[in-house]
Design a protein around this motif. Structure first.
Motif, short mmCIF file in Angstrom:
data_model
loop_
_atom_site.label_atom_id
_atom_site.label_comp_id
_atom_site.label_asym_id
_atom_site.label_seq_id
_atom_site.Cartn_x
_atom_site.Cartn_y
_atom_site.Cartn_z
N LYS A 178 0.66 -0.89 -0.08
CA LYS A 178 -0.41 -0.13 0.42
C LYS A 178 1.08 0.79 0.20
CE LYS A 178 -0.61 0.96 4.72
NZ LYS A 178 -1.72 0.37 5.87
N PRO B 256 -4.40 0.74 -1.39
CA PRO B 256 -4.38 0.25 -0.54
C PRO B 256 -4.12 -1.36 -0.59
CG PRO B 256 -6.59 -0.35 -1.85
CD PRO B 256 -5.55 0.39 -2.48
N SER C 252 -5.05 -6.33 -0.33
CA SER C 252 -6.30 -5.37 0.36
C SER C 252 -7.27 -5.03 -1.09
CB SER C 252 -6.12 -4.47 0.30
OG SER C 252 -7.63 -3.86 0.75
N LYS D 56 -9.43 -8.58 -2.29
CA LYS D 56 -9.69 -9.32 -0.97
C LYS D 56 -11.13 -8.74 -0.55
CE LYS D 56 -9.22 -9.71 3.79
NZ LYS D 56 -9.67 -8.31 4.22
N ASP D 57 -11.18 -6.76 -0.53
CA ASP D 57 -11.82 -5.91 -0.07
C ASP D 57 -12.50 -5.17 -0.82
OD1 ASP D 57 -10.48 -6.65 2.62
OD2 ASP D 57 -9.44 -5.13 2.55
#
Ligand SMILES: Cc1cc2nc3c(=O)[nH]c(=O)nc-3n(C[C@H](O)[C@H](O)[C@H](O)COP(=O)(O)O)c2cc1C
Length: 304
Positions: A51, A76, A80, A83-84
């Motif tokens: 990130k 990020p 991330s 995943k997000d």
């Protein structure tokens, strides 16, 4: 209604309008305004292996008919993102393009391997970010390094690979040919043009980074010229962007040889700009009696 669907490197788009990286986040905020699955695709904000906080502010400045930014790859990180952010995006009905930036051959390679093993549909290699010293632009400004970085990531990339070019070069056609020779599946261009503005009262540059990337209507004629040159130099599909704000700009990009377009800075002025472009493009094709968007791609009649 004219058929706006296209296929780029084996990937089907319901229409050829994609939002440009860094101007549309990962799509979620814009979905509060309209269903983003009306778009053909989204090119996500650049992600890097780790990130990054980006550059210190001020990092945005307005210019005549455009803007300067030195956001500097705030993101990020690739894990991330996968995943997000990706799971929500994949539930929307549009092509998801991951935009990857980096500092070294190794971290580009690792990020591309990770992201192309996820559910993204395509990978856009950002070797053209001018706003950070190690934002990849060094890879994008000479033919040898374009060839080497493209070859390096091609080896590990499990999805169609778009190489995004910098306009901050002498001969854009040669750069595009280098990416093609190294195994790119498509070319996108242009990223921002390096620019600067100075506050004459404080005698300081408006951006803390001193220089930044110019985008918006001001760059459109440069982008159009480069898209036309590249489309005439490579066999790969070309995705055109740079200052597209209206459907009339979009039509010009298709006539110049783009198979799809990306809309960037226009999103900041009018959140509905991409939708207006889709509608206007369809109406233009109907009006001119074209049944298919492919009927106008590369069909500019240049003066001899
Ligand atoms: C605020 C901002 C952030 C950007 N971030 C990225 C990025 O993360 N990755 C990338 O490839 N291009 C990035 N770009 C470049 C755009 O994707 C696009 O190539 C450029 O702005 C030209 O198109 P436009 O005039 O329609 O904005 C960014 C542009 C702006 C204005």
């Amino acid at each position: 209604m004219a058929d706006l669907s296209i296929n780029i490197a084996g990937v089907n788009f319901k229409n050829p309008i994609i939002t440009a990286s860094g101007t549309f986040g990962f799509g979620k905020e814009y979905n509060d305004f309209y269903d983003i699955d009306k778009l053909g695709g989204i090119s996500c904000s650049a992600v890097t292996l780790e990130k990054r906080p980006g550059n210190p502010p001020p990092r945005i400045a307005e210019t005549p008919a455009g803007m300067l930014n030195s956001v500097g790859l705030q993101n990020p990180g690739v894990k991330s993102f996968i995943k997000d952010d990706l799971p929500w995006l994949k539930k929307q009905d549009l092509v998801v393009i991951a935009n990857i930036a980096g500092s070294t051959y190794e971290d580009y390679s690792e990020s591309v391997e990770l992201v192309s093993s996820s559910d993204v549909d395509m990978v856009e290699l950002n070797i053209s970010c001018p706003n950070v010293k190690e934002g990849g632009v060094a890879f994008g400004t000479n033919c040898q390094s374009v060839e080497l970085i493209t070859k390096t990531v091609r080896k590990v990339c499990k999805k169609p690979l778009i190489v995004k070019l910098s306009p901050n070069v002498t001969d854009i056609s040669e750069i595009a040919k280098a990416a093609e020779a190294a195994g790119a599946d498509a070319i996108s261009l242009i990223n921002t043009l390096t620019g600067m503005q100075i506050d004459i009262e404080t005698k300081r540059p408006l951006l803390k980074n001193n220089v930044g990337g110019l985008s918006g209507p001001a760059v459109f004629p440069v982008a159009l010229r480069m898209v036309w040159q590249v489309a005439n130099s490579v066999k790969l599909p070309v995705i055109g962007m740079g200052g597209i704000s209206t459907w009339q700009d979009a039509v010009q990009m298709f006539l110049a040889g783009a198979s799809a377009i990306q809309v960037g800075t226009a999103n900041f002025l009018d959140v509905y700009a991409p939708l207006k472009i889709i509608d206007g493009l369809g109406a233009y094709l109907n009006d001119k009696g074209h049944a298919n968007i492919k009927d106008i791609i590369g069909k500019v009649e240049v003066w001899q």
